[in-house]
Design a protein around this motif. Structure first.
Motif, PDB file in Angstrom:
ATOM      1  N   GLY A 177     -25.741 -24.136 -34.122  1.00  0.00           N
ATOM      2  CA  GLY A 177     -24.830 -24.692 -33.125  1.00  0.00           C
ATOM      3  C   GLY A 177     -24.680 -23.828 -31.897  1.00  0.00           C
ATOM      4  O   GLY A 177     -23.991 -24.199 -30.954  1.00  0.00           O
TER       5      GLY A 177
ATOM      6  N   SER B  58     -17.596 -31.675 -27.674  1.00  0.00           N
ATOM      7  CA  SER B  58     -18.578 -30.604 -27.859  1.00  0.00           C
ATOM      8  C   SER B  58     -19.606 -30.886 -28.939  1.00  0.00           C
ATOM      9  O   SER B  58     -20.585 -30.148 -29.059  1.00  0.00           O
ATOM     10  CB  SER B  58     -17.849 -29.294 -28.207  1.00  0.00           C
ATOM     11  OG  SER B  58     -16.936 -28.930 -27.202  1.00  0.00           O
TER      12      SER B  58
ATOM     13  N   THR C 158     -21.240 -21.577 -34.135  1.00  0.00           N
ATOM     14  CA  THR C 158     -20.018 -22.309 -33.809  1.00  0.00           C
ATOM     15  C   THR C 158     -19.985 -23.751 -34.306  1.00  0.00           C
ATOM     16  O   THR C 158     -18.967 -24.426 -34.157  1.00  0.00           O
ATOM     17  CB  THR C 158     -19.808 -22.320 -32.280  1.00  0.00           C
ATOM     18  OG1 THR C 158     -21.000 -22.801 -31.646  1.00  0.00           O
ATOM     19  CG2 THR C 158     -19.486 -20.932 -31.764  1.00  0.00           C
TER      20      THR C 158
ATOM     21  N   THR D 161     -23.486 -29.292 -29.303  1.00  0.00           N
ATOM     22  CA  THR D 161     -23.653 -28.309 -30.378  1.00  0.00           C
ATOM     23  C   THR D 161     -24.794 -28.675 -31.318  1.00  0.00           C
ATOM     24  O   THR D 161     -25.385 -27.800 -31.948  1.00  0.00           O
ATOM     25  CB  THR D 161     -22.340 -28.137 -31.168  1.00  0.00           C
ATOM     26  OG1 THR D 161     -22.331 -26.852 -31.785  1.00  0.00           O
ATOM     27  CG2 THR D 161     -22.178 -29.199 -32.233  1.00  0.00           C
TER      28      THR D 161
ATOM     29  N   VAL E 170     -16.757 -26.479 -34.517  1.00  0.00           N
ATOM     30  CA  VAL E 170     -16.726 -27.773 -33.836  1.00  0.00           C
ATOM     31  C   VAL E 170     -16.296 -28.874 -34.796  1.00  0.00           C
ATOM     32  O   VAL E 170     -15.463 -29.729 -34.459  1.00  0.00           O
ATOM     33  CB  VAL E 170     -18.101 -28.100 -33.225  1.00  0.00           C
ATOM     34  CG1 VAL E 170     -18.132 -29.528 -32.699  1.00  0.00           C
ATOM     35  CG2 VAL E 170     -18.425 -27.132 -32.096  1.00  0.00           C
TER      36      VAL E 170
ATOM     37  N   ASN F 263     -27.565 -26.909 -30.163  1.00  0.00           N
ATOM     38  CA  ASN F 263     -27.298 -25.472 -30.061  1.00  0.00           C
ATOM     39  C   ASN F 263     -26.848 -25.049 -28.670  1.00  0.00           C
ATOM     40  O   ASN F 263     -27.138 -23.936 -28.222  1.00  0.00           O
ATOM     41  CB  ASN F 263     -28.531 -24.667 -30.496  1.00  0.00           C
ATOM     42  CG  ASN F 263     -29.011 -25.070 -31.875  1.00  0.00           C
ATOM     43  OD1 ASN F 263     -28.222 -25.176 -32.801  1.00  0.00           O
ATOM     44  ND2 ASN F 263     -30.304 -25.331 -32.011  1.00  0.00           N
TER      45      ASN F 263
ATOM     46  N   ASN G  16     -23.508 -24.327 -26.857  1.00  0.00           N
ATOM     47  CA  ASN G  16     -22.088 -24.180 -27.207  1.00  0.00           C
ATOM     48  C   ASN G  16     -21.226 -23.625 -26.087  1.00  0.00           C
ATOM     49  O   ASN G  16     -20.108 -23.166 -26.331  1.00  0.00           O
ATOM     50  CB  ASN G  16     -21.934 -23.329 -28.468  1.00  0.00           C
ATOM     51  CG  ASN G  16     -22.347 -21.876 -28.263  1.00  0.00           C
ATOM     52  OD1 ASN G  16     -22.935 -21.526 -27.250  1.00  0.00           O
ATOM     53  ND2 ASN G  16     -22.030 -21.031 -29.227  1.00  0.00           N
TER      54      ASN G  16
END
Length: 410
Positions: free
Chosen positions: A270, A297, A275, A301, A279, A304, A306
């Protein structure tokens, strides 16, 4: 788990909030938050640019990306001193401070731009690669303008119009900022841009050790949690990572710390700081603000990307900065354990630079094994366990704030 959450809510958060309310910290945080529209828009163009690899006839989406996210440092160099003057109640100096920040930023990056032969607006220093320089330039300009915020060449009884007085009064602090940059960069030849990179050069000798791997990732997460894009480390880290993977391809070594390992096989699911679990938590949050941020988001994400989540709720937020640092410390050790020590999953030996390829597809393409995907899932679960208690504390704080605002409106 509950005791940890209680400690975060009742002890850790109040102490961190004192730091978080410092005028200089608030200035940095607000400046980054104000640049969020550029960051969000840049993330959209970044995702669309993936299509250029498969459909060459489409317009090049990296061009509008360069005019959004690619200008982020230039914007930050203006916003930091501008906002500092707001916080210091020196509103008449806002524009002068912002202009001084931009000028000093451009003075600092000019030698590198010239050396790279990329004059104009395409150099990475104007984008995320110059974030650290933008912060240094912005803070210095703000400091100087703050020192001379109430200075005047004229007395209160002067008959000279206020706007004329402000012109002359602004010349001294702006002149100090410009002359400082000129003297250090041009006359003394001090390379501020590369001096920053030089700080991280010792990493090259220790990067292929477990503690070196963890230290490098901690520094990456630490800088990112401060709103400083890790692209600033690219000139230092990329040569090391590329050399390491080439040695794997040639059969000369079996280096774990490579670009495919970090961005495609196991680590940053992510995006930097792993992350994606956060999320998913935000998407199910009781807080309307956090739920909206998580929903907005989730698409980036998956690829990838972020920046929306990092700049939206992690950067300069102590409650989420700490778990991001822990990701940098703990996750690399887990990957090292299950590849180097136990040999549960393979070490990537293929060149794979498509960091935007979703997990676990990227894991399969770089390892080609079920055990590789299982290790990726282990990393995901551990990352989620690290994020969870800090997220719950942050969620409670935001829910209380939203409830208070709702009460005030009534």
């Amino acid at each position: 788990m509950q005791s940890l959450i209680n400690w975060l809510e009742n002890s850790f958060t109040p102490k961190m909030n004192k730091i978080n309310h410092n005028v200089w910290i608030v200035t940095l945080k607000d400046s980054i938050m104000q640049a969020l529209p550029l960051i969000f828009l840049g993330s959209v163009f970044c995702m669309l640019a993936i299509l250029n690899d498969y459909f060459p006839s489409l317009p090049n989406f990296w061009t509008p990306y360069g005019w959004t996210m690619g200008m982020i440092s230039l914007v930050i160099s203006f916003l930091i001193p501008f906002n500092l003057m707001e916080k210091k109640r020196l509103r008449k100096q806002r524009i002068n401070a912002g202009m001084s920040g931009i000028i000093l930023f451009l003075i600092i990056i000019s030698p590198q731009v010239i050396a790279d032969g990329e004059p104009g607006f395409s150099h990475s220093a104007l984008g995320a690669g110059g974030m650290f320089i933008a912060i240094v330039a912005g803070l210095f300009a703000g400091m100087v303008l703050n020192l001379f915020g109430k200075f005047s060449f004229f007395s209160e009884e002067s008959v000279i119009p206020d706007f004329v007085r402000s012109w002359f009064d602004a010349m001294l602090p702006i002149g100090i900022v410009v002359l400082t940059g000129w003297i250090f960069v041009d006359l003394l030849g001090f390379d501020v841009y590369n001096a920053v990179l030089a700080i991280f050069m010792p990493l090259q000798s220790v990067i292929e050790t477990p503690w070196g791997f963890s230290l490098m990732m901690l520094i990456v997460c630490f800088l990112y949690s401060l709103g400083i894009s890790t692209w600033v480390l690219t000139p230092v880290l990329n040569p090391v990572l590329l050399t390491a993977i080439q040695a794997n391809i040639d059969g000369k070594a079996m280096n774990l710390v490579t670009d495919p390992t970090i961005y495609s096989a196991y680590l940053w699911i992510g995006g930097i700081g792993c992350t994606m679990p956060l999320v998913f938590m935000l998407m199910r949050s009781k807080s309307k603000k956090l739920k909206a941020l998580g929903t907005a988001s989730v698409a980036p994400t998956i690829f990838n990307i972020n920046e929306p989540i990092v700049f939206g709720c992690i950067a300069w937020n102590p409650l989420l900065m700490v778990p991001m640092w822990l990701q940098g410390l703990i996750l690399p050790l887990i990957v090292w354990l299950f590849t180097k020590v136990i040999a549960f999953a393979p070490i990537p030996t293929v060149m794979f630079q498509m960091w935007y390829c979703p997990f676990p597809i990227a894991t399969w393409l770089t390892t080609g094994t079920i055990s590789g995907i299982l290790l990726m899932l282990i990393v995901f679960v551990v990352a989620a366990a690290i994020w969870y208690p800090f997220f719950k504390a942050y969620e409670k704080q935001e829910c209380e704030r939203e409830a208070a605002e709702a009460t005030e409106r009534v």
